[in-house]
Design a protein around this motif. Structure first.
Motif, mmCIF file in Angstrom:
data_model
loop_
_atom_site.group_PDB
_atom_site.id
_atom_site.type_symbol
_atom_site.label_atom_id
_atom_site.label_comp_id
_atom_site.label_asym_id
_atom_site.label_seq_id
_atom_site.Cartn_x
_atom_site.Cartn_y
_atom_site.Cartn_z
ATOM 1 N N ALA A 112 -5.485 -9.464 -3.890
ATOM 2 C CA ALA A 112 -5.283 -8.263 -3.320
ATOM 3 C C ALA A 112 -6.593 -7.559 -2.560
ATOM 4 C CB ALA A 112 -4.668 -7.487 -4.205
ATOM 5 N N THR A 113 -7.933 -8.051 -3.290
ATOM 6 C CA THR A 113 -8.950 -7.385 -3.081
ATOM 7 C C THR A 113 -9.934 -8.678 -2.280
ATOM 8 O OG1 THR A 113 -9.815 -7.520 -5.217
ATOM 9 C CG2 THR A 113 -8.881 -5.528 -4.631
ATOM 10 N N THR A 114 -9.661 -9.747 -1.942
ATOM 11 C CA THR A 114 -10.214 -10.487 -1.577
ATOM 12 C C THR A 114 -10.298 -10.505 0.042
ATOM 13 O OG1 THR A 114 -9.992 -12.477 -3.022
ATOM 14 C CG2 THR A 114 -10.563 -13.253 -0.801
ATOM 15 N N SER A 115 -11.524 -10.276 0.715
ATOM 16 C CA SER A 115 -11.814 -10.057 2.033
ATOM 17 C C SER A 115 -13.024 -10.706 2.775
ATOM 18 C CB SER A 115 -11.815 -8.356 2.196
ATOM 19 O OG SER A 115 -13.038 -8.075 1.746
ATOM 20 N N SER B 157 0.930 -1.135 0.137
ATOM 21 C CA SER B 157 0.137 0.016 0.109
ATOM 22 C C SER B 157 0.997 1.201 -0.148
ATOM 23 C CB SER B 157 -0.817 0.233 1.052
ATOM 24 O OG SER B 157 -0.031 0.194 2.164
ATOM 25 N N GLN C 233 -11.474 -11.229 -8.512
ATOM 26 C CA GLN C 233 -11.123 -10.107 -7.994
ATOM 27 C C GLN C 233 -9.475 -10.354 -7.430
ATOM 28 O OE1 GLN C 233 -13.629 -7.797 -5.278
ATOM 29 N NE2 GLN C 233 -15.305 -9.415 -5.638
ATOM 30 N N SER D 37 -15.988 -9.223 1.056
ATOM 31 C CA SER D 37 -16.176 -9.128 -0.534
ATOM 32 C C SER D 37 -16.301 -10.733 -0.543
ATOM 33 C CB SER D 37 -14.912 -9.137 -1.434
ATOM 34 O OG SER D 37 -13.765 -9.891 -0.919
ATOM 35 N N THR E 274 -14.333 -15.400 -5.573
ATOM 36 C CA THR E 274 -13.760 -13.865 -5.338
ATOM 37 C C THR E 274 -12.126 -13.838 -5.620
ATOM 38 O OG1 THR E 274 -15.411 -13.705 -3.514
ATOM 39 C CG2 THR E 274 -13.780 -12.254 -3.595
ATOM 40 N N ASP F 280 -6.490 -6.217 -12.407
ATOM 41 C CA ASP F 280 -6.327 -4.681 -12.321
ATOM 42 C C ASP F 280 -5.852 -4.059 -13.746
ATOM 43 O OD1 ASP F 280 -5.433 -2.019 -12.049
ATOM 44 O OD2 ASP F 280 -4.742 -2.723 -9.801
#
Lengths: 217, 217
Positions: free
Chosen positions: B22-25, A25, B19, B28, B15, A109
DNA sequence: GTCTATAGTCGGATAGAC
DNA sequence: GTCTATCCGACTATAGAC
């Protein structure tokens, strides 16, 4: 070298390498670089843009560093040995783990993907050069698309890098088997002219058959 | 199948696939699965534990699905064709992109790494089986560690999957060149007995030389 | 160019009602 | 088992002082 822009570029690489794409980040990069977090946005606009610039920066640096060693390679065996050395050196200092993390991030991305493709492309170009040189006068150069092979090898290399992260012994075994394989290929290169002619004839005949259509130029 | 646990396992896979790591939570995943976010922690304790369980779940499912097709393979060429089919089917529905994302995440997350190694191990075991079968009676089986080869192939496959995400044409070219390569190997298998004996003799002699020491049993 | 401060969002994880 | 509500830390990004 000590200016903030460069610190951020190298901080980004180090962070990707040691913490992975998931926890990279603006804040973690700035901490690694030892600069203020807001400077990421002042110098690069966004985190993605910094990552893209960092990959380019790193790939240029690293590819240049290996260029003379690539140039010295004269056999498949030597190429694989350089690959092994590169694998180990890069794990400590470099760009391959970064490439792997960027590849993973680029799958979803669109801003990252072009930069990653370009970074990988630099390695591919280098490999394509060497492979073309090493394989000239072998059946491989005549019957296999060397550019495709270079791409497969680069992708495989990244895959091995990732694999090593979860199974060190398995990766070592994989690498060793590839060396055995390259010995085999080397020996085939050294076959007598008669045998070579036989092989070549068979390949030419086979090429006329099915599946010759989907082979690229 | 419709119970919450399963929904979460499959939501996690979906997911990861769409996604990225990095954006798997927890949030999500829960959104994808259509369940409440707190249930991730009730059923699995943490996000990492859910991801680990999901990978295992997916790998078991997928490997089983391909088992009969692996079993039907009788040549290197067929194996590569199955690989190509698998590559395309899995991109839409499956487990390989997930594996790649988990591998990337596992480089810096010790909780994820063992699960990822196990998931990849299932594919490796399958491949090792087929390769052993397909390569029996070829010089490859005698002079190259087939288990190592299976590991290299699995890692390469993941690398190609990632590569395809940033350069579709390049990946297609890489795959095509591998098919050309397998044709070459296939033809070598079909060489006459005299040539085969020559090759084998050369290999045996060579094995006595340098670098025979780092070859695994 | 660099800093502090802050807005606004999203993250993991838990407590406690039902 | 499932829900709401909530704590609190981390995130991107910006505004504005220096």
């Amino acid at each position: 070298m000590g200016d903030t822009r460069t610190k951020l570029l190298e901080g980004a690489l180090e962070t990707l390498r040691t913490q992975g794409i998931a926890t990279t980040s603006a804040r973690s990069i700035a901490a690694t670089a030892g600069v203020n977090q807001a400077l990421v946005f002042y110098h690069f606009g966004s985190v993605d843009d910094l990552l893209a610039a960092a990959l380019r920066h790193g790939a240029e640096q690293r590819v240049a560093l290996y260029r003379t060693r690539f140039a010295a390679v004269t056999s498949l065996r030597e190429l694989l040995e350089l690959g092994r050395a590169l694998h180990e050196e890069e794990r400590a200092a470099g760009n391959l783990a970064v490439l792997a993390q960027m590849l993973a991030g680029s799958q979803t991305d669109d801003k990252l993907a072009p930069a990653t493709a370009a970074g990988l492309g630099m390695w591919v170009a280098e490999l394509e050069d060497v492979l073309g040189r090493v394989l000239v006068d072998t059946p491989l150069a005549e019957f296999v698309d060397v550019g495709g092979l270079a791409r497969a090898a680069a992708a495989a290399f990244v895959g091995l890098e990732l694999y090593e992260g979860v199974d060190k012994d398995g990766a070592e075994r994989a690498l060793a088997s590839l060396e055995q394989l390259s010995d085999l290929v080397t020996l085939l290169e050294e076959l007598g002219p008669l045998t070579r002619r036989t092989v070549r004839g068979r390949l030419r005949r086979a090429r006329g058959n099915a599946r010759g259509d989907d082979v690229r130029p």
